[in-house]
Design a protein around this motif. Structure first.
Motif, PDB file in Angstrom:
ATOM      1  N   LEU A   1     -28.233  62.469  89.039  1.00 22.42           N
ATOM      2  CA  LEU A   1     -27.281  64.080  89.375  1.00 22.42           C
ATOM      3  C   LEU A   1     -25.589  63.878  89.200  1.00 22.42           C
ATOM      4  N   LEU A   2     -25.341  62.490  89.682  1.00 26.11           N
ATOM      5  CA  LEU A   2     -23.896  62.224  89.128  1.00 26.11           C
ATOM      6  C   LEU A   2     -23.362  62.554  87.591  1.00 26.11           C
ATOM      7  N   ARG A   3     -24.182  61.933  86.582  1.00 28.18           N
ATOM      8  CA  ARG A   3     -24.181  61.942  85.690  1.00 28.18           C
ATOM      9  C   ARG A   3     -23.899  63.448  85.197  1.00 28.18           C
ATOM     10  N   ASP A   4     -24.428  63.701  85.487  1.00 26.81           N
ATOM     11  CA  ASP A   4     -25.190  66.017  85.369  1.00 26.81           C
ATOM     12  C   ASP A   4     -23.690  66.599  86.056  1.00 26.81           C
ATOM     13  N   ALA A   5     -23.169  66.406  87.219  1.00 31.30           N
ATOM     14  CA  ALA A   5     -22.352  67.092  87.952  1.00 31.30           C
ATOM     15  C   ALA A   5     -20.849  65.978  86.954  1.00 31.30           C
ATOM     16  N   ALA A   6     -20.738  65.141  86.487  1.00 36.17           N
ATOM     17  CA  ALA A   6     -19.995  64.651  86.022  1.00 36.17           C
ATOM     18  C   ALA A   6     -19.364  65.375  84.694  1.00 36.17           C
ATOM     19  N   GLY A   7     -20.696  65.910  83.899  1.00 36.81           N
ATOM     20  CA  GLY A   7     -20.558  66.080  82.880  1.00 36.81           C
ATOM     21  C   GLY A   7     -20.364  67.659  83.269  1.00 36.81           C
ATOM     22  N   ALA A   8     -21.184  67.978  83.616  1.00 35.29           N
ATOM     23  CA  ALA A   8     -20.302  70.000  84.503  1.00 35.29           C
ATOM     24  C   ALA A   8     -19.115  69.896  85.105  1.00 35.29           C
ATOM     25  N   TRP A   9     -18.332  69.031  85.572  1.00 38.75           N
ATOM     26  CA  TRP A   9     -17.280  68.958  86.028  1.00 38.75           C
ATOM     27  C   TRP A   9     -15.968  68.822  84.669  1.00 38.75           C
ATOM     28  N   ILE A  10     -16.164  67.687  83.363  1.00 43.39           N
ATOM     29  CA  ILE A  10     -15.625  67.392  82.524  1.00 43.39           C
ATOM     30  C   ILE A  10     -15.716  68.792  81.388  1.00 43.39           C
ATOM     31  N   ARG A  11     -16.689  69.134  81.154  1.00 44.40           N
ATOM     32  CA  ARG A  11     -17.216  70.839  80.409  1.00 44.40           C
ATOM     33  C   ARG A  11     -16.043  71.802  80.923  1.00 44.40           C
ATOM     34  N   ASP A  12     -16.390  71.957  82.735  1.00 48.68           N
ATOM     35  CA  ASP A  12     -15.132  73.070  83.289  1.00 48.68           C
ATOM     36  C   ASP A  12     -13.646  72.761  83.474  1.00 48.68           C
ATOM     37  N   PHE A  13     -13.987  71.288  83.128  1.00 52.83           N
ATOM     38  CA  PHE A  13     -12.231  71.244  83.190  1.00 52.83           C
ATOM     39  C   PHE A  13     -12.230  71.286  81.941  1.00 52.83           C
ATOM     40  N   GLN A  14     -12.496  71.209  80.674  1.00 55.93           N
ATOM     41  CA  GLN A  14     -12.189  71.235  79.087  1.00 55.93           C
ATOM     42  C   GLN A  14     -12.258  72.955  79.017  1.00 55.93           C
ATOM     43  N   ASN A  15     -12.914  73.325  79.371  1.00 57.46           N
ATOM     44  CA  ASN A  15     -13.199  75.329  79.793  1.00 57.46           C
ATOM     45  C   ASN A  15     -11.366  75.286  80.222  1.00 57.46           C
ATOM     46  N   SER A  16     -11.152  75.189  81.353  1.00 54.41           N
ATOM     47  CA  SER A  16      -9.913  75.150  81.957  1.00 54.41           C
ATOM     48  C   SER A  16      -8.202  74.838  81.502  1.00 54.41           C
ATOM     49  N   PHE A  17      -8.922  73.070  80.910  1.00 55.48           N
ATOM     50  CA  PHE A  17      -7.287  72.658  80.203  1.00 55.48           C
ATOM     51  C   PHE A  17      -7.836  71.707  78.983  1.00 55.48           C
ATOM     52  N   SER A  18      -6.533  72.018  78.436  1.00 55.07           N
ATOM     53  CA  SER A  18      -6.358  72.340  77.293  1.00 55.07           C
ATOM     54  C   SER A  18      -5.551  71.260  76.458  1.00 55.07           C
ATOM     55  N   ILE A  19      -4.569  70.876  75.715  1.00 54.17           N
ATOM     56  CA  ILE A  19      -3.490  70.130  75.523  1.00 54.17           C
ATOM     57  C   ILE A  19      -2.653  70.430  74.855  1.00 54.17           C
ATOM     58  N   GLU A  20      -1.708  70.601  75.619  1.00 56.53           N
ATOM     59  CA  GLU A  20      -0.808  71.837  75.516  1.00 56.53           C
ATOM     60  C   GLU A  20       0.404  71.133  74.623  1.00 56.53           C
ATOM     61  N   THR A  21       1.102  72.236  72.932  1.00 53.82           N
ATOM     62  CA  THR A  21       1.210  71.643  72.007  1.00 53.82           C
ATOM     63  C   THR A  21       2.500  72.308  71.507  1.00 53.82           C
ATOM     64  N   THR A  22       3.578  70.975  71.346  1.00 52.53           N
ATOM     65  CA  THR A  22       4.665  71.919  70.866  1.00 52.53           C
ATOM     66  C   THR A  22       5.532  71.514  69.959  1.00 52.53           C
ATOM     67  N   MET A  23       6.108  72.081  68.753  1.00 50.32           N
ATOM     68  CA  MET A  23       6.730  71.885  67.264  1.00 50.32           C
ATOM     69  C   MET A  23       8.039  72.037  67.222  1.00 50.32           C
ATOM     70  N   GLY A  24       8.489  71.166  67.065  1.00 45.07           N
ATOM     71  CA  GLY A  24       9.928  70.934  66.901  1.00 45.07           C
ATOM     72  C   GLY A  24      10.568  69.642  65.628  1.00 45.07           C
ATOM     73  N   VAL A  25      11.609  70.041  65.462  1.00 45.05           N
ATOM     74  CA  VAL A  25      12.028  69.714  64.486  1.00 45.05           C
ATOM     75  C   VAL A  25      12.668  67.975  64.676  1.00 45.05           C
ATOM     76  N   ASP A  26      11.972  66.836  63.951  1.00 43.47           N
ATOM     77  CA  ASP A  26      11.842  65.606  64.936  1.00 43.47           C
ATOM     78  C   ASP A  26      13.231  65.384  64.499  1.00 43.47           C
ATOM     79  N   TRP A  27      13.514  64.725  64.706  1.00 42.21           N
ATOM     80  CA  TRP A  27      15.434  64.237  64.875  1.00 42.21           C
ATOM     81  C   TRP A  27      15.290  63.096  64.413  1.00 42.21           C
ATOM     82  N   SER A  28      14.156  61.896  64.140  1.00 41.57           N
ATOM     83  CA  SER A  28      14.167  60.366  63.504  1.00 41.57           C
ATOM     84  C   SER A  28      13.942  60.719  61.709  1.00 41.57           C
ATOM     85  N   TYR A  29      13.162  61.910  61.993  1.00 43.54           N
ATOM     86  CA  TYR A  29      13.338  61.739  60.647  1.00 43.54           C
ATOM     87  C   TYR A  29      14.326  63.188  60.392  1.00 43.54           C
ATOM     88  N   ALA A  30      15.411  63.578  60.918  1.00 46.15           N
ATOM     89  CA  ALA A  30      16.528  64.118  60.260  1.00 46.15           C
ATOM     90  C   ALA A  30      17.182  63.718  60.606  1.00 46.15           C
TER      91      ALA A  30
END
Lengths: 224, 470
Positions: free
Chosen positions: B37-66
């Motif tokens: 039950l615990l694994r099932d619940a944890a799996g469901a929670w992670i799936r739900d979390f993954q559905n609502s959460f994602s990894i916010e990614t931005t792109m910009g000038v790489d100043w070390s490259y600059a």
């Protein structure tokens, strides 16, 4: 009195596993219904072993034991023990955790595998009635075997051996743990079974006093 | 039937031993239930979390490259001295590339943002302090004057030539910018309370805009009004109609008038990203800092970056993401789930070993009983059936108890084991799916018990037992 032959021992020898010395050596005998056989012999002569061979609990090393003309080795030993023969063991061998009634009911149930189903309540009453005939009152009959006396256990053991109405009853030292009075009472029961019920009764005893009950007295280990 | 009845009676006759076996089995099966039950619940929670959460990614000038790719040039100062100036002009990433990246299969969603200047015959800009005047549309001289430089060379040390040319390519009467974003509500100023919708609603369709209170007041605009705009570039002459659907208060512009920059200009409008295509103006300026890509999961990050590069993201741009947020939330739940599985496995293993030992002791102790039953004619198969009935009855009883106990325990265990502030308990399944593996485990245990019984029973011949007893 019915005197037909039921059990025939032909040239039977027996030795224990891993030994070569025969405990029973080329023995022959014939047992008839309606007779009480008393088997005697010195300790270690093979009396109990001989009974275990007759009871189908062990197999002969050579020779044959014929039950109603059929070789015991070719028969289903379990069915033979369950239906055709009743054994009174030296140490009673009752189920200690069960009551007398349960011990006897279990033996009856094992023997009636292919038989008609009985009314369990009626069957119980029959068992209680049979037990009372051999001196076991209902309250003792319902107690666990481990809580009742040796004499009573012996009677219950006999009642169990007779519970499925076998043709042959064999008893290994049935009076060994009993006082003289009880021993004679038990032998009377066997006498009654042989002479009045027409059973073939084979009793092993080392008591010379009880030899007189036997229609036939056989000495195991003696020269034939 | 008598075999079953006798087996049931035997359970009572050997009460203490069977109670011990039942307790061990119940604990094992309750632990299995909790773990499932615990694994099932944890799996469901992670799936739900993954559905609502994602990894916010931005792109910009790489100043070390600059830094590594700086170009150094000599600049003659006013007094005739020469200075060495290092500059780096990052590649411009056109909006088409950002659009293309937004189609990546590794993304859950994307927030695209770009702005485009506008002019209008029907509208006028909010009057601003002269020092805050727009650069767009200025001539080269005006730009040099604005930055206080005498030569073009000096100006280009302050801003790139390309930027200067872009500014000069605007119409003189540019009013403001139209900020086109996928979800206007998520625009930094709105998300952080600098701007607040005071009237109407956020724009939803192409052609809908929201404006600042000052702009609406200056132009006497009301919700539902329409007006026409034109692109701010000198070459843009197509006219487009826009509809006002909301008015916002610009707290930042009010509170920090001195810091007002074009990004928070009172004459700017906000629209959906679709409005950018609807307008079709030639001036499209990607708002790189406001462009956010939401990657599905951590595993997809390197794949997404590889795909973005293949779609035109230059090497001078780096990708930034807040992976720690994702991992700091998901990892403890995954760890808890893994720990529960390990705990369950160990419990099952240890429990099975204890059960096997108990069964061996049990059968050996009952050797005499088996001998008696065999001596009075009970077949080996019937004795074995009796033992199997006993095993299955006791295991069945323990399974029911274990499942009920496990169900009762799973909530407190989950509350205790799960990281605080995570509502995992609500993900505990209500259906009975979990009982199948529990029943499977129970059947396995019953079989183990039965096989041990049968193994020993087949070895016990009555005479051998009686002789050894004698």
């Amino acid at each position: 009195m019915n005197t037909q032959s039921i059990l025939k021992v032909e040239n039977v020898s027996y030795h224990y596993e891993k030994t070569t010395r025969n405990v029973i050596d080329r023995m022959s005998a014939e047992f008839e219904k309606g007779k009480l056989y008393v088997l005697t012999g010195r300790s270690g002569a093979g009396k109990s072993t001989f009974l275990s061979l007759l009871a189908g609990l062990d197999k002969v090393s050579s020779g044959k034991i014929l039950y109603k003309g059929k070789n015991l080795c070719d028969m289903d030993a379990d069915a033979y023990r369950a239906r055709e023969i009743g054994v009174v063991f030296q140490g009673f061998n009752l189920l200690k955790n069960c009551s007398a009634v349960e011990n006897i009911l279990l033996s009856r149930h094992i023997s009636e595998q292919s038989g008609a189903k009985l009314d369990r309540e009626k069957e119980r009453e029959e068992v209680l009635s049979d037990l009372s005939k051999i001196g076991i009152d209902p309250s003792t009959a319902e107690r666990k075997v481990m809580h009742i006396s040796g004499g009573e256990q012996q009677r219950i053991s006999i009642a169990r051996a007779l519970s499925h109405d076998p043709d042959i009853v064999i008893a290994d030292e049935p009076t060994g743990n009993l006082d003289a009075e009880n021993a004679h009472a038990i032998m009377k029961i066997f006498e009654h079974l042989a002479h009045d019920k027409g059973k073939c009764v084979i009793v092993v005893t080392h008591s010379t006093d009880l030899r007189s009950y036997g229609d036939v007295v056989m000495e195991i280990g003696a020269k034939r | 039937m008598y075999i079953f009845k006798n087996a049931c009676k035997n359970l009572m006759r050997n009460g203490w031993r069977n109670t011990l076996v039942a307790v061990i089995l119940t604990i094992m099966l309750a632990a299995t239930t909790v773990v499932l039950l615990l694994r099932d619940a944890a799996g469901a929670w992670i799936r739900d979390f993954q559905n609502s959460f994602s990894i916010e990614t931005t792109m910009g000038v790489d100043w070390s490259y600059a830094e590594k790719h700086m170009q150094t040039q000599e600049v003659t100062n006013e007094d005739g001295s020469v200075s060495m100036v290092s500059t780096f002009e990052p590649e411009e990433v056109p909006m088409e590339v950002w659009d293309k990246i937004a189609t990546s299969q590794y993304l859950k969603k994307a927030q695209l943002a770009a702005c485009t200047g506008f002019v209008s015959d029907e509208l006028q800009a909010v009057k601003m302090d002269e020092s805050l005047s727009r650069m767009e549309g200025m001539t080269l001289e005006e730009l040099m004057d604005l930055f206080g430089v005498k030569t073009e060379e000096e100006l280009y040390t302050i801003m790139s030539k390309k930027d200067a040319e872009r500014i000069m390519d605007f119409k003189k009467d540019m009013i403001g910018q139209i900020y086109c974003v996928s979800d206007p509500k998520l625009l930094y100023e709105f998300a952080n309370g600098m701007r607040e919708l005071s009237e109407g609603r956020f724009c939803e369709k192409a052609g809908e805009v929201i404006v600042c209170e000052e702009f609406a007041k200056t132009n006497n605009l009301r919700i539902g009004d329409t007006f026409t705009v034109e692109g701010a570039r000198k070459g843009d002459h197509d006219v487009r109609e826009l509809k006002l659907v909301g008015i916002f208060t610009d707290h930042y512009a009010k509170a920090n008038a001195a810091d007002v920059w074009v990004g928070v200009s009172a004459s700017d409008m906000v629209a959906t990203y679709e409005t950018l295509s609807y307008l079709g103006f030639s001036d499209v300026y990607p708002l790189e800092e406001s462009i956010h890509y939401y990657v599905k999961d951590t595993d997809s990050l390197p794949l997404f970056e590889e795909e973005a590069r293949s779609m035109g993201l230059p090497d001078s741009y780096s990708m930034k993401y807040e992976i720690e947020d994702y991992e700091s939330i998901v990892n403890p739940v995954e760890k808890m789930s893994d720990f529960a599985a390990s705990f369950g496995g160990i419990t099952l293993l240890v429990g099975t070993c204890v059960l096997v030992v108990l069964m061996i002791i049990n059968i050996r102790d009952r050797k005499y009983e088996i001998g008696v039953l065999r001596a009075i004619g009970m077949k080996k198969s019937h004795v074995a059936r009796g033992i199997i009935y006993e095993s299955f009855t006791i295991v069945g009883f323990a399974a029911v108890l274990g499942v009920l106990l496990g169900r009762l325990l799973v909530k407190p265990v989950l509350r205790f084991a799960s990281p605080s502030n995570m509502e995992i308990t609500k993900f505990i399944g209500e259906d009975m799916r979990f009982t199948f593996p529990v029943v499977g485990t129970a059947l396995g245990l019953a079989l183990v018990c039965g096989i041990i019984g049968i193994f020993f029973i087949t070895r016990y011949e009555p005479m051998r037992i009686f002789r050894s007893a004698q």
